[in-house]
Design a protein around this motif. Structure first.
Motif, mmCIF file in Angstrom:
data_model
loop_
_atom_site.group_PDB
_atom_site.id
_atom_site.type_symbol
_atom_site.label_atom_id
_atom_site.label_comp_id
_atom_site.label_asym_id
_atom_site.label_seq_id
_atom_site.Cartn_x
_atom_site.Cartn_y
_atom_site.Cartn_z
ATOM 1 N N MET A 256 -11.881 -13.423 -1.157
ATOM 2 C CA MET A 256 -10.565 -13.199 -0.506
ATOM 3 C C MET A 256 -10.475 -12.001 -1.411
ATOM 4 O O MET A 256 -9.965 -11.573 -0.926
ATOM 5 C CB MET A 256 -10.520 -14.805 -0.419
ATOM 6 N N LEU A 257 -10.206 -12.230 -2.628
ATOM 7 C CA LEU A 257 -9.702 -11.853 -4.111
ATOM 8 C C LEU A 257 -10.243 -9.888 -3.230
ATOM 9 O O LEU A 257 -9.544 -9.182 -3.601
ATOM 10 C CB LEU A 257 -10.199 -12.074 -5.262
ATOM 11 N N ASP A 258 -11.533 -9.798 -3.773
ATOM 12 C CA ASP A 258 -12.472 -8.914 -2.874
ATOM 13 C C ASP A 258 -11.775 -8.128 -2.072
ATOM 14 O O ASP A 258 -11.453 -6.396 -2.074
ATOM 15 C CB ASP A 258 -13.666 -8.885 -3.476
ATOM 16 N N SER A 259 -11.566 -8.290 -0.762
ATOM 17 C CA SER A 259 -11.028 -7.911 0.547
ATOM 18 C C SER A 259 -9.316 -7.284 0.008
ATOM 19 O O SER A 259 -9.600 -6.289 -0.016
ATOM 20 C CB SER A 259 -11.244 -9.441 1.695
ATOM 21 N N TYR A 260 -8.945 -8.514 -0.627
ATOM 22 C CA TYR A 260 -7.473 -7.808 -1.369
ATOM 23 C C TYR A 260 -7.553 -6.183 -1.817
ATOM 24 O O TYR A 260 -6.977 -5.485 -1.036
ATOM 25 C CB TYR A 260 -7.150 -8.773 -1.606
ATOM 26 N N ASP A 261 -8.477 -7.046 -3.017
ATOM 27 C CA ASP A 261 -8.605 -5.841 -3.755
ATOM 28 C C ASP A 261 -9.228 -4.361 -2.902
ATOM 29 O O ASP A 261 -8.424 -2.833 -2.872
ATOM 30 C CB ASP A 261 -9.229 -5.471 -5.211
ATOM 31 N N ALA A 262 -10.067 -4.522 -2.205
ATOM 32 C CA ALA A 262 -10.965 -3.302 -0.770
ATOM 33 C C ALA A 262 -9.522 -2.424 -0.018
ATOM 34 O O ALA A 262 -9.071 -1.277 -0.476
ATOM 35 C CB ALA A 262 -12.022 -3.610 -0.964
ATOM 36 N N MET A 263 -8.193 -3.806 0.190
ATOM 37 C CA MET A 263 -7.573 -3.020 0.990
ATOM 38 C C MET A 263 -6.768 -2.489 0.640
ATOM 39 O O MET A 263 -6.266 -1.748 1.397
ATOM 40 C CB MET A 263 -6.779 -4.052 1.986
ATOM 41 N N THR A 264 -5.689 -2.272 -0.659
ATOM 42 C CA THR A 264 -4.914 -1.971 -1.204
ATOM 43 C C THR A 264 -5.242 -1.105 -2.058
ATOM 44 O O THR A 264 -4.314 -0.326 -2.413
ATOM 45 C CB THR A 264 -4.419 -3.207 -2.233
ATOM 46 N N HIS A 265 -7.082 -0.578 -2.292
ATOM 47 C CA HIS A 265 -6.620 0.771 -3.238
ATOM 48 C C HIS A 265 -8.078 1.553 -1.957
ATOM 49 O O HIS A 265 -8.777 1.197 -0.854
ATOM 50 C CB HIS A 265 -7.480 -0.105 -4.039
ATOM 51 N N PRO A 266 -7.678 3.118 -2.036
ATOM 52 C CA PRO A 266 -8.420 4.052 -1.146
ATOM 53 C C PRO A 266 -9.580 3.926 -1.081
ATOM 54 O O PRO A 266 -10.348 3.642 -2.424
ATOM 55 C CB PRO A 266 -7.503 5.144 -1.271
ATOM 56 N N ARG A 267 -10.711 3.890 0.258
ATOM 57 C CA ARG A 267 -11.873 4.325 0.300
ATOM 58 C C ARG A 267 -12.104 5.639 0.685
ATOM 59 O O ARG A 267 -11.433 6.555 1.192
ATOM 60 C CB ARG A 267 -12.475 2.957 1.087
ATOM 61 N N ALA A 268 -14.129 6.078 0.901
ATOM 62 C CA ALA A 268 -13.800 7.119 1.179
ATOM 63 C C ALA A 268 -13.051 7.081 2.618
ATOM 64 O O ALA A 268 -12.841 8.789 3.470
ATOM 65 C CB ALA A 268 -15.388 7.964 1.251
ATOM 66 N N ARG A 270 -11.348 5.460 4.677
ATOM 67 C CA ARG A 270 -9.506 4.855 4.642
ATOM 68 C C ARG A 270 -8.845 5.216 3.695
ATOM 69 O O ARG A 270 -9.441 5.295 2.431
ATOM 70 C CB ARG A 270 -9.708 3.772 5.476
ATOM 71 N N ASN A 271 -7.516 5.464 3.376
ATOM 72 C CA ASN A 271 -6.142 5.198 2.650
ATOM 73 C C ASN A 271 -6.493 3.649 2.651
ATOM 74 O O ASN A 271 -7.086 2.909 3.751
ATOM 75 C CB ASN A 271 -5.239 5.370 3.403
ATOM 76 N N SER A 272 -5.487 3.064 1.630
ATOM 77 C CA SER A 272 -4.783 2.043 1.021
ATOM 78 C C SER A 272 -3.947 1.084 2.452
ATOM 79 O O SER A 272 -3.252 2.300 3.473
ATOM 80 C CB SER A 272 -4.698 1.604 -0.358
ATOM 81 N N ILE A 273 -3.774 0.563 2.403
ATOM 82 C CA ILE A 273 -2.272 -0.511 2.639
ATOM 83 C C ILE A 273 -1.315 -0.940 1.898
ATOM 84 O O ILE A 273 -2.199 -1.406 0.945
ATOM 85 C CB ILE A 273 -3.092 -1.393 4.176
ATOM 86 N N ALA A 274 -0.593 -0.921 2.465
ATOM 87 C CA ALA A 274 0.859 -2.018 1.566
ATOM 88 C C ALA A 274 0.208 -3.434 1.338
ATOM 89 O O ALA A 274 -0.523 -4.025 2.154
ATOM 90 C CB ALA A 274 2.172 -1.662 2.225
ATOM 91 N N PRO A 275 0.831 -3.336 -0.047
ATOM 92 C CA PRO A 275 0.126 -5.400 -0.636
ATOM 93 C C PRO A 275 0.200 -6.790 0.998
ATOM 94 O O PRO A 275 -0.180 -7.540 1.022
ATOM 95 C CB PRO A 275 0.808 -5.336 -1.754
ATOM 96 N N HIS A 276 2.092 -6.384 0.854
ATOM 97 C CA HIS A 276 1.852 -7.433 2.088
ATOM 98 C C HIS A 276 1.289 -7.105 3.037
ATOM 99 O O HIS A 276 1.164 -8.085 4.003
ATOM 100 C CB HIS A 276 3.259 -7.061 2.043
ATOM 101 N N TYR A 277 1.219 -5.891 3.795
ATOM 102 C CA TYR A 277 0.334 -6.043 4.968
ATOM 103 C C TYR A 277 -1.226 -6.882 4.599
ATOM 104 O O TYR A 277 -1.799 -7.488 5.501
ATOM 105 C CB TYR A 277 0.115 -4.593 5.236
ATOM 106 N N ALA A 278 -1.461 -6.351 3.605
ATOM 107 C CA ALA A 278 -3.227 -6.729 3.240
ATOM 108 C C ALA A 278 -2.564 -8.214 3.151
ATOM 109 O O ALA A 278 -3.911 -9.132 3.862
ATOM 110 C CB ALA A 278 -3.260 -6.331 2.061
ATOM 111 N N LEU A 279 -1.783 -9.382 2.573
ATOM 112 C CA LEU A 279 -1.458 -10.227 2.333
ATOM 113 C C LEU A 279 -1.263 -10.708 3.477
ATOM 114 O O LEU A 279 -2.192 -11.726 4.350
ATOM 115 C CB LEU A 279 0.017 -10.848 1.799
ATOM 116 N N GLU A 280 -0.567 -10.254 4.175
ATOM 117 C CA GLU A 280 -0.954 -11.069 6.016
ATOM 118 C C GLU A 280 -1.718 -10.475 6.523
ATOM 119 O O GLU A 280 -2.652 -11.424 7.643
ATOM 120 C CB GLU A 280 0.029 -9.597 6.952
#
Length: 374
Positions: A256-268, A270-280
């Motif tokens: 779960m934590l790895d998924s959240y950290d991946a979503m809130t940091h950019p990847r080659a 895709r862009n990152s998403i805001a923390p509250h959207y990642a939590l949603e």
């Protein structure tokens, strides 16, 4: 102190928090006065934000959950692991496994010491003042430390014993170690992967387990975290399609934590998403991909908007997070610096989002705070 986009900084501004290199070394110390050359160099390096001393926010302290020297020690251990196991490294045989093991255990012990000093505090990660990850090694280190900090703090709040916290902390720190032996062209690909390429990337779980089990002296349960952190409770994960309690509890936390950290940091790709959207997204998948109790614990104990974070409210007002609400960390206290028209206020005021339930954080907005005033 306030977080300011580097490109909008001006000569004469003073650094509020030391600027660190991707290897954890100090590049610019606390209270150093910026010059035009420094600003240009930092922009070229890709460092998007700086912590700046500011009269309107001088009373707002920004503190990380772990000390800088602890972070540096973890980076040293991870860098040695990368050197030892990298598919392109010719120095692997020269890297002492016993020395790596010593650094890992010392690093996790320091994390526990740092966390114990703030045992009642929310966990918050402040790494905006660090040079962004531009290589696979840098990305590996940043993601590993972030997940380790989250997991260790949440494990402490769960009441885990010292032995269990060591196991969990090491497992979180090394969960993605198998990626070291995956071809970089796959990990850095910005295009859609083929079925065979995706299968190749999935191999990092088994590669990591075997590396940790055989070559690094860490607990077996920590190695199992590398194997199972992509398993999902509905059986849709990999490599063994385990379900529910078949997945070790540590691995359920780390996945779960790895998924959240991946979503809130950019990847080659895709862009990152805001923390509250990642939590949603975590909540939308709770009960199918993630353990709903763990998602709830994360929501209740992690400050997804750290102090000093610039935000834009649903009202259009712009400000900075100045205090946390320990009972509802996703709704902090915001110091409003600009009105809904983007005009700087002569006198700032604060909105407690735990009380003003009609007001939401719309997005993170450091650029709006320090853009040219209308």
């Amino acid at each position: 102190m306030i977080i300011v986009p580097t490109a909008l900084c001006q000569p004469g501004m003073r650094i509020g928090k030391a600027v660190m290199s991707e290897h954890g070394r100090v590049m610019l110390g606390h209270r150093v006065e910026l010059t035009q050359f420094m600003i240009k160099k930092l922009v070229q390096m890709g460092l998007d934000f700086l912590y700046i001393e500011d009269r309107e926010t001088e009373d707002i302290p920004i503190e990380d959950s772990i000390h800088e020297d602890t972070r540096a020690l973890l980076r040293m251990a991870l860098s040695k692991i990368y050197t030892k196991f990298s598919a392109t490294s010719t120095l692997g045989g020269m890297t002492n496994a016993a020395e790596i093991s010593r650094l890992l255990f010392e690093g996790i012990s320091r994390v526990l010491d740092d966390m114990n000093k703030g045992r009642k505090d929310l966990v918050s990660i402040t790494t905006l003042n660090m040079a962004p990850a531009t290589t696979l090694e840098q990305h590996f280190c940043q993601n590993a430390i972030n997940v380790c900090v989250y997991a260790t703090k949440l494990g402490m709040l769960q009441g885990y014993s010292h032995k269990e916290l060591i196991e969990l902390g090491l497992g979180a720190l090394l969960h993605d170690v198998g990626n070291i032996q995956i071809p970089s062209k796959l990990l850095l690909s910005s295009s859609k992967l083929s079925a065979s390429e995706y299968i190749e990337i999935q191999r990092h779980t088994e590669l990591g387990f075997n590396m940790l089990k055989q070559d690094i002296g860490i607990p077996l349960l920590s190695a199992i975290c590398a194997l199972q952190h992509h398993e999902r409770i509905d059986g849709s994960g990999y490599p063994n399609h385990l379900k529910g309690a078949e997945i070790h509890e540590y691995a359920r936390w780390i996945g779960m934590l790895d998924s959240y950290d991946a979503m809130t940091h950019p990847r080659a790709y895709r862009n990152s998403i805001a923390p509250h959207y990642a939590l949603e997204i975590l909540y939308a998948n709770a009960g199918s991909l993630y353990d709903i109790k763990k998602v709830t614990q994360f929501r209740n104990k992690v400050a997804i908007f750290p102090v000093g974070q610039g935000v834009k409210l649903s009202t259009g007002e712009i400000g900075v997070v100045c205090r946390q609400n320990s009972f509802i960390p996703s709704r902090p206290v915001v110091r409003v610096l600009k009105n809904e028209r983007g005009e700087k206020l002569k006198t700032h005021y604060e909105i407690d989002l735990s009380l003003a339930l009609h007001v939401m954080i719309d997005n993170c907005s450091e650029r709006a705070i320090y853009s040219r005033d209308k």
